[in-house]
Design a protein around this motif. Structure first.
Motif, short mmCIF file in Angstrom:
data_model
loop_
_atom_site.label_atom_id
_atom_site.label_comp_id
_atom_site.label_asym_id
_atom_site.label_seq_id
_atom_site.Cartn_x
_atom_site.Cartn_y
_atom_site.Cartn_z
N SER A 110 0.98 -1.14 -0.22
CA SER A 110 0.10 -0.08 0.15
C SER A 110 1.03 1.28 0.01
CB SER A 110 -0.98 -0.02 1.18
OG SER A 110 -1.83 -0.94 1.45
N ALA A 111 0.25 2.26 -0.09
CA ALA A 111 0.99 3.85 0.20
C ALA A 111 1.35 3.81 1.49
CB ALA A 111 0.28 4.80 -0.37
N MET A 112 2.06 4.57 2.00
CA MET A 112 2.41 5.16 3.39
C MET A 112 0.93 5.49 4.04
SD MET A 112 5.83 6.97 3.22
CE MET A 112 7.48 6.28 3.63
N GLU A 119 -0.96 8.69 3.08
CA GLU A 119 -0.43 9.10 1.85
C GLU A 119 -1.55 9.44 0.81
OE1 GLU A 119 2.31 10.25 1.85
OE2 GLU A 119 2.28 10.98 -0.03
N THR A 120 -2.58 8.33 0.66
CA THR A 120 -3.61 8.37 -0.42
C THR A 120 -4.68 9.69 0.08
OG1 THR A 120 -3.35 6.24 -0.65
CG2 THR A 120 -5.28 7.23 -1.64
N ASN A 121 -4.73 9.81 1.34
CA ASN A 121 -5.66 10.82 1.67
C ASN A 121 -5.14 12.40 1.50
OD1 ASN A 121 -8.00 9.44 2.79
ND2 ASN A 121 -6.99 9.19 4.63
N GLY A 164 -7.89 -0.77 -2.20
CA GLY A 164 -7.80 -1.94 -3.21
C GLY A 164 -6.27 -2.88 -3.43
N SER A 165 -5.56 -2.33 -2.49
CA SER A 165 -4.26 -3.28 -2.40
C SER A 165 -4.47 -4.65 -1.97
CB SER A 165 -3.04 -2.41 -1.67
OG SER A 165 -2.91 -1.30 -2.13
N ASP A 166 -5.44 -4.85 -1.14
CA ASP A 166 -5.90 -6.19 -0.96
C ASP A 166 -6.37 -6.92 -1.92
OD1 ASP A 166 -5.42 -5.30 1.66
OD2 ASP A 166 -7.32 -5.54 2.40
#
Ligand code: ASP
Ligand code: MG
Length: 403
Positions: free
Chosen positions: A40-42, A45-47, A152-154
């Motif tokens: 995933s992103a840290m 980070e996405t937010n 969505g990384s899952d």
């Protein structure tokens, strides 16, 4: 053995934590396993990237948003690969495109259409550890970067495990597995060793922070053995989520879930004639409202009562949709102070007296049950919200889940 590992945002939240992940990966590699690692992103980070976009527009162009959001995962995949190379391991990072993940062009919530594994297979053959940027793919139509929806990384991990026919797909978070109930409510909650896909889907509230529901559905479809475990305690075994047949002696009840985020809509004096339920639930569906429980009673004197529950966040939309039906009913009321407690277990298919035990537990605590509904592997009760923790503890004890 081919393992797909997935590390969530907190597990790669700082440079030190990425190093911790590199060490977990290194150990597994030393055991001789082939590895595909999805990151995933840290965390946060996405937010942060979404906020950046909102600086310019409240409705950012979604195609551009996906280009932006996909970068978070690319950062962590490259960093983890750099760290592993420094430790002396052959690692290679891949974007969704390089990993061969083709999707629809529904930007920000694209669906995976196919995975071309040739690139990954070549790397595995070369003895490389593959680090895939999660949460992204490329649209089959126009060859643009897409993202798969939040969490969505899952999904990336499960889809790759399915496509590569991996032996196992391990999802690492900061929680070490799935518990019989929320340990913050019942400290005696126990970690489950194994649980079936269907139970996991029903216990979504217990897995909410550990597994994206969509990925559990995909794991079921592709028959991927999923493990939920923690990168903070990598030596502790997690919970295996697998098909029912793989669980030799399933407990009658596996867990107790609590959902406080529902509103009960009670409609009284509803005209008892064909087409009413259809009209009401079509209106709710058109407004994109996810109805959970529905109960209608036997009609008396041409009138019936209809109860259903919707997510709290959809209350206003629901009220708006119900305006059209005021003429068909005597009264509509909305009760937010309710909770749904559910008892879930595949074993209840073949055992009697499971439901009566739940009702007995509520009776002992003097808790009034407002709605009861059951399915093959679940018994749900709507009760007053103020009793929810008490109810969860009473049920946990009644089914001896602490044993
Ligand atoms: N980074 C993305 C999100 O925050 C995807 C993920 O973490 O699974 O939703
Ligand atoms: Mg996540």
């Amino acid at each position: 053995m081919l393992r797909v590992l997935k590390f969530g945002g907190t597990s790669v939240g700082t440079l030190e934590r990425i190093e911790n992940v590199a060490n977990i990966v290194k150990k597994m590699r030393d055991n001789g396993d082939d590895l595909v690692v999805v990151v995933s992103a840290m965390s946060g980070e996405t937010n942060k990237l979404i906020d950046y976009a909102k600086h310019y527009s409240q409705t950012p162009n979604e195609r551009e948003l996906d280009m932006l959001l996909s970068s978070g995962e690319r950062v962590t995949s490259a960093l983890l690969s750099i760290a592993l190379n420094e430790l002396g391991y052959k690692a290679i990072s891949m974007s969704g495109r390089e990993a061969g993940i083709y999707t629809t062009s529904e930007y920000t919530y694209a669906r995976i259409e196919k995975i071309e594994t040739a690139n990954m297979e070549k790397s595995i053959k070369n003895g490389e550890i593959i680090i895939v940027a999660g949460f992204q793919g490329v649209s089959s139509d126009d060859n643009r970067v897409t993202t798969l929806g939040r969490g969505g990384s899952d999904l990336t991990a499960v889809a790759l495990a399915g496509a590569l026919n991996a032996d196992i797909c391990e999802i690492y978070t900061d929680v070490d597995g799935i518990y019989t109930t929320d340990p913050r409510i019942e400290p005696k909650a126990k970690k489950l060793e194994k649980i079936s896909y269907d139970e996991m889907l029903e216990l979504a509230s217990l897995g909410a922070k550990v597994l994206q529901n969509r990925s559990v559905e995909m794991a079921k479809k592709l028959n991927v053995n999923l493990v939920s475990r923690s990168s903070f305690t990598p030596d502790v075994e997690g919970t295996l989520i697998t098909k029912e047949e793989n669980i030799m002696e399933a407990p009658i009840v596996s867990g107790i879930a609590l959902d406080k985020n529902q509103v009960r809509v009670g409609m009284y004096g509803v005209m008892d004639k064909p087409g009413i339920a259809s009209a009401i639930f079509t209106a709710l569906a058109d407004a994109n409202i996810n109805v959970d429980m529905i109960v209608q009673t036997v009609g008396v004197d041409g009138k019936t009562a209809l109860d259903f529950t919707v997510p709290v966040g959809d209350l206003i939309k629901t009220k708006n949709a119900m305006v059209a039906f005021q003429k068909d009913v005597q009264n509509i009321d909305y009760n937010e102070a309710i909770a749904k407690v559910s008892i879930v277990g595949v074993g209840m298919k073949s055992h009697t007296g499971v439901a009566s035990k739940a009702f007995q537990a509520m009776a002992n605590e003097n808790i009034n049950i407002r709605i009861i509904s059951t399915s093959e592997i679940k018994i749900s009760m709507i009760i007053d919200e103020k009793y929810s923790e008490l109810a969860v503890r009473a049920l946990h004890e009644a089914y001896e889940l602490d044993k």
